[in-house]
Design a protein around this motif. Structure first.
Motif, mmCIF file in Angstrom:
data_model
loop_
_atom_site.group_PDB
_atom_site.id
_atom_site.type_symbol
_atom_site.label_atom_id
_atom_site.label_comp_id
_atom_site.label_asym_id
_atom_site.label_seq_id
_atom_site.Cartn_x
_atom_site.Cartn_y
_atom_site.Cartn_z
ATOM 1 N N PRO A 17 0.810 -1.227 0.000
ATOM 2 C CA PRO A 17 0.000 0.000 0.000
ATOM 3 C C PRO A 17 0.844 1.279 0.000
ATOM 4 O O PRO A 17 0.365 2.340 -0.389
ATOM 5 C CB PRO A 17 -0.822 -0.111 1.286
ATOM 6 C CG PRO A 17 -0.902 -1.572 1.554
ATOM 7 C CD PRO A 17 0.413 -2.133 1.083
ATOM 8 N N GLU A 18 2.111 1.181 0.387
ATOM 9 C CA GLU A 18 2.996 2.356 0.416
ATOM 10 C C GLU A 18 3.664 2.626 -0.932
ATOM 11 O O GLU A 18 4.164 3.716 -1.174
ATOM 12 C CB GLU A 18 4.089 2.192 1.477
ATOM 13 C CG GLU A 18 3.576 2.197 2.904
ATOM 14 C CD GLU A 18 2.984 0.854 3.310
ATOM 15 O OE1 GLU A 18 3.436 -0.199 2.810
ATOM 16 O OE2 GLU A 18 2.038 0.871 4.118
ATOM 17 N N GLY A 19 3.740 1.604 -1.819
ATOM 18 C CA GLY A 19 4.400 1.772 -3.113
ATOM 19 C C GLY A 19 4.856 0.426 -3.660
ATOM 20 O O GLY A 19 4.300 -0.614 -3.310
ATOM 21 N N THR B 39 -4.052 6.905 -9.542
ATOM 22 C CA THR B 39 -3.571 5.555 -9.264
ATOM 23 C C THR B 39 -4.208 5.088 -7.959
ATOM 24 O O THR B 39 -4.380 5.883 -7.038
ATOM 25 C CB THR B 39 -2.036 5.535 -9.129
ATOM 26 O OG1 THR B 39 -1.470 6.127 -10.285
ATOM 27 C CG2 THR B 39 -1.508 4.132 -8.994
ATOM 28 N N ARG B 40 -4.538 3.795 -7.892
ATOM 29 C CA ARG B 40 -5.147 3.262 -6.665
ATOM 30 C C ARG B 40 -4.575 1.888 -6.360
ATOM 31 O O ARG B 40 -4.126 1.175 -7.259
ATOM 32 C CB ARG B 40 -6.664 3.196 -6.808
ATOM 33 C CG ARG B 40 -7.145 2.248 -7.862
ATOM 34 C CD ARG B 40 -8.679 2.227 -7.970
ATOM 35 N NE ARG B 40 -9.097 1.568 -9.192
ATOM 36 C CZ ARG B 40 -9.083 0.258 -9.384
ATOM 37 N NH1 ARG B 40 -8.674 -0.549 -8.430
ATOM 38 N NH2 ARG B 40 -9.463 -0.272 -10.528
ATOM 39 N N PHE B 41 -4.595 1.527 -5.072
ATOM 40 C CA PHE B 41 -4.132 0.204 -4.635
ATOM 41 C C PHE B 41 -5.346 -0.698 -4.473
ATOM 42 O O PHE B 41 -6.317 -0.349 -3.813
ATOM 43 C CB PHE B 41 -3.370 0.303 -3.313
ATOM 44 C CG PHE B 41 -2.755 -0.999 -2.878
ATOM 45 C CD1 PHE B 41 -1.620 -1.491 -3.508
ATOM 46 C CD2 PHE B 41 -3.323 -1.743 -1.857
ATOM 47 C CE1 PHE B 41 -1.054 -2.692 -3.123
ATOM 48 C CE2 PHE B 41 -2.751 -2.937 -1.460
ATOM 49 C CZ PHE B 41 -1.623 -3.414 -2.093
ATOM 50 N N ASP B 42 -5.315 -1.867 -5.088
ATOM 51 C CA ASP B 42 -6.394 -2.846 -4.997
ATOM 52 C C ASP B 42 -6.029 -3.855 -3.912
ATOM 53 O O ASP B 42 -5.063 -4.615 -4.058
ATOM 54 C CB ASP B 42 -6.579 -3.545 -6.346
ATOM 55 C CG ASP B 42 -7.788 -4.462 -6.361
ATOM 56 O OD1 ASP B 42 -7.843 -5.378 -5.515
ATOM 57 O OD2 ASP B 42 -8.655 -4.251 -7.226
ATOM 58 N N ASP B 43 -6.811 -3.859 -2.816
ATOM 59 C CA ASP B 43 -6.524 -4.760 -1.691
ATOM 60 C C ASP B 43 -6.713 -6.227 -2.055
ATOM 61 O O ASP B 43 -6.007 -7.094 -1.528
ATOM 62 C CB ASP B 43 -7.408 -4.410 -0.492
ATOM 63 C CG ASP B 43 -6.976 -3.113 0.161
ATOM 64 O OD1 ASP B 43 -5.757 -2.879 0.266
ATOM 65 O OD2 ASP B 43 -7.862 -2.320 0.565
ATOM 66 N N ASP B 44 -7.650 -6.530 -2.954
ATOM 67 C CA ASP B 44 -7.888 -7.926 -3.335
ATOM 68 C C ASP B 44 -6.737 -8.472 -4.168
ATOM 69 O O ASP B 44 -6.258 -9.581 -3.922
ATOM 70 C CB ASP B 44 -9.196 -8.050 -4.117
ATOM 71 C CG ASP B 44 -10.415 -7.726 -3.259
ATOM 72 O OD1 ASP B 44 -10.338 -7.946 -2.026
ATOM 73 O OD2 ASP B 44 -11.414 -7.243 -3.819
ATOM 74 N N LYS B 45 -6.285 -7.713 -5.164
ATOM 75 C CA LYS B 45 -5.183 -8.157 -6.029
ATOM 76 C C LYS B 45 -3.814 -7.871 -5.428
ATOM 77 O O LYS B 45 -2.808 -8.378 -5.915
ATOM 78 C CB LYS B 45 -5.265 -7.462 -7.391
ATOM 79 C CG LYS B 45 -6.315 -7.997 -8.309
ATOM 80 C CD LYS B 45 -6.149 -7.343 -9.670
ATOM 81 C CE LYS B 45 -6.764 -8.175 -10.738
ATOM 82 N NZ LYS B 45 -6.471 -7.689 -12.069
#
Length: 156
Positions: free
Chosen positions: A94-96, A118-124
């Motif tokens: 999640p930080e990069g 840009t977004r972070f996908d928690d599932d993938k």
């Protein structure tokens, strides 16, 4: 990205290596001392290119090793600001992302340096860049997945 840096040092050749020629012993000691080490303001030292000058050797009483002043050139990894570098994504967080250059694995790109949006996908467990397609309505998700090649701009 790779440069030759001219350096000077006093190299200690321990007694067990005194059976080698001075050039061979100094080369071994320089590579042992500098290879895979980061020198602040210089870069990541990779390998000795050549020895340009060997000064006189001297022995310090009670030591037994010889000390030789040396002028040499070393191959160094030092990317310049704005240089585009190809790497491989090792890990998404999640930080990069952590990036590997095969010979160097300690590159971290924080998410604030990613293109927007840009977004972070928690599932993938990976990052996605919403790329807007010119002339069309909508966008395309470009995923930054592990083991994928990435081209990044060296910004620091």
């Amino acid at each position: 990205m790779f440069i030759l840096v001219e350096m000077r040092d006093t190299v200690r050749v321990p007694p067990p290596k005194l059976n080698l020629t001075l050039n061979e012993a100094v080369e071994e000691e320089l590579n042992r001392k500098l290879s895979n080490k980061v020198i602040p303001g210089t870069g990541l030292c990779l390998a000795l290119q050549d020895i340009e000058e060997l000064g006189g050797s001297y022995i310090i009483p009670g030591d037994g090793a010889s000390y030789t002043k040396v002028k040499f050139r070393y191959c160094v990894f030092r990317p310049f600001i704005g240089e585009l570098i190809v790497g491989e994504i090792k890990r998404n967080t999640p930080e990069g992302i952590d990036v590997s250059l095969e010979f160097f694995d300690d590159i971290f790109i924080p998410y604030v340096n990613f293109p927007h949006p840009t977004r972070f996908d928690d599932d993938k467990q990976c990052w996605s860049w919403e790329y807007e397609v010119d002339g069309e309505d909508g966008s395309v998700d470009l995923w930054m997945e592990n083991r994928e090649k990435i081209l990044y701009d060296n910004c620091s």
